[in-house]
Design a protein around this motif. Structure first.
Motif, PDB file in Angstrom:
ATOM      1  N   ILE A 126       8.906   2.531   6.857  1.00 25.15           N
ATOM      2  CA  ILE A 126       7.647   2.861   7.529  1.00 25.15           C
ATOM      3  C   ILE A 126       7.295   4.329   7.337  1.00 25.15           C
ATOM      4  N   ALA A 127       8.308   5.195   7.372  1.00 28.50           N
ATOM      5  CA  ALA A 127       8.073   6.631   7.226  1.00 28.50           C
ATOM      6  C   ALA A 127       7.577   6.996   5.830  1.00 28.50           C
ATOM      7  N   ASN A 128       7.906   6.161   4.833  1.00 31.16           N
ATOM      8  CA  ASN A 128       7.559   6.506   3.446  1.00 31.16           C
ATOM      9  C   ASN A 128       6.472   5.630   2.847  1.00 31.16           C
ATOM     10  N   PHE A 129       6.288   4.437   3.396  1.00 31.50           N
ATOM     11  CA  PHE A 129       5.320   3.512   2.810  1.00 31.50           C
ATOM     12  C   PHE A 129       4.496   2.868   3.925  1.00 31.50           C
ATOM     13  N   SER A 130       3.241   3.242   4.022  1.00 30.28           N
ATOM     14  CA  SER A 130       2.397   2.684   5.086  1.00 30.28           C
ATOM     15  C   SER A 130       2.085   1.210   4.855  1.00 30.28           C
ATOM     16  N   TRP A 131       2.165   0.749   3.589  1.00 31.53           N
ATOM     17  CA  TRP A 131       1.856  -0.647   3.292  1.00 31.53           C
ATOM     18  C   TRP A 131       2.905  -1.610   3.886  1.00 31.53           C
TER      19      TRP A 131
END
Length: 367
Positions: A126-131
């Motif tokens: 979640i911290a690195n990929f909003s998708w």
């Protein structure tokens, strides 16, 4: 939400201490807990979880307090649904009731470790990929649809062994009978694993599937890793006592699957809306955020979860009362029909009695 290291350490120490207390104080000597024992300790564990939530509310405010309680209630509800599967597994392997506590505690410990790993992976993603929110939302919507389609758990359904169990049986020789609470025994100079070990493998593999909907659900309510971990841990602690407390009531929650489907579907939609607000995918709105639909606030999430669970419980109890009344009425009708048949065919009429008592040709009674 700024959580210092010592708070993390204190929380983890508390959870590990509670697990050790369970292991050394309750299940060390195999026994079947009484209803009173299960009720008392279930209340204790729920009380600890509530006190923890009140501390979050006091030190971090209503927003994070609401996120914790919404997460805890959701995870607890999913855990109760998981108990159905535990019942099937232990019934399938014929686990003696006095050993069921140990099986559950080991399964809960494994689930806690496994979910901690999943939580850390999910938080990093979640911290690195909003998708990732799109993925989590899609998982929950699909799970909700499958849950509603299944309509719950059939009392007659059987547990089917998965690939992991079949492989374990092929690799490790297994005894047919239990040897107290031992998982490995030596017979005729050879080592065998007992059905208790096989049962633990079954519960552990089931925990992996449970985490698939559990972790996205909690991340749909809060992205604070500390709250996600705490809500999961406190929902699992006390699950052993809850199993023995509501063991006989599980089959009465006939609409639980539909209630959980509503909750998971709602959280899935909430995640998809959040994903649109944080959208960075170039093929959706040119990589720009989509804010047409407002995000669902926490107070609404908590309200939907609580109302759904209350309605699910009340309708389940009403359905059980109606079914019980219909069964009693059917039994009364069957009993009345049997009495009527006995009266019509069992007792001779007056004509039969007179003909039987009429004198014969020699002045006696015919035999």
């Amino acid at each position: 939400m700024d959580v210092p290291f010592w708070v993390w350490a204190l929380t983890i120490g508390l959870i590990v201490g509670m697990l050790l207390f369970d292991l050394l104080g309750h299940v060390r000597t195999p026994h079947a807990p009484t209803l009173r024992e299960s009720a008392i300790w279930s209340a204790v564990y729920v009380g600890i979880a509530v006190v923890f939530g009140l501390l979050i509310l006091w030190f971090y405010g209503a927003q994070f307090g609401g996120e914790y309680f919404a997460g805890y209630i959701t995870e607890k509800s999913l855990s109760i649904d998981n108990l159905f599967v535990f019942v099937l597994i232990m019934a399938s392997f014929g686990v003696p009731r006095e050993l069921q506590q140990k099986v559950l505690l080991y399964g809960i410990t494994f689930a806690l470790v496994l979910r901690t790993v999943f939580i850390l992976i999910g938080a990093a993603a979640i911290a690195n990929f909003s998708w990732v929110f799109y993925v989590f939302g899609a998982i929950l919507v699909y799970t909700a649809w499958a849950q509603a389609r299944s309509g719950g758990h059939d009392d007659e359904e059987d547990f089917k062994e998965n690939l992991l169990l079949r492989v374990a049986r092929r690799i490790f020789p297994t005894t047919d009978e239990y040897h107290s609470d031992k998982m490995v025994v030596r017979l005729d100079g050879k080592r065998f694993i007992t059905p208790l070990a096989i049962t633990l493998i079954a519960i552990g593999s089931a925990d992996i599937l449970f985490a698939v909907d559990s972790i996205p659900a909690i991340f749909g309510l809060t992205q604070e890793t500390y709250l996600v971990f705490a809500a999961n841990a406190f929902s699992l602690l006390g699950l052993r006592q809850l199993f023995f407390l509501i063991d006989g009531l599980l089959d009465r929650l006939v609409y639980l699957a539909y209630g959980l489907a509503v909750i998971l579907g709602f959280i899935g939609v909430k995640l998809l809306i959040h994903a649109l607000h944080t959208n960075e995918l170039p093929f959706i709105n040119g990589g720009e955020h989509v804010t047409v639909i407002p995000e669902i606030p926490m107070w609404l999430s908590l309200t939907v979860i609580l109302v759904t669970l209350v309605v699910t419980t009340l309708t389940s109890l009403a359905r059980n009362r109606r079914d019980r009344a219909e069964r009693l009425e059917l039994q009364a009708q069957e009993a009345a029909e049997r009495v009527g048949e006995d009266e019509d065919g069992g007792a001779p009429d007056a004509g039969q009695l007179l003909s039987e008592d009429a004198p014969g040709p020699r002045g006696g009674t015919e035999r």
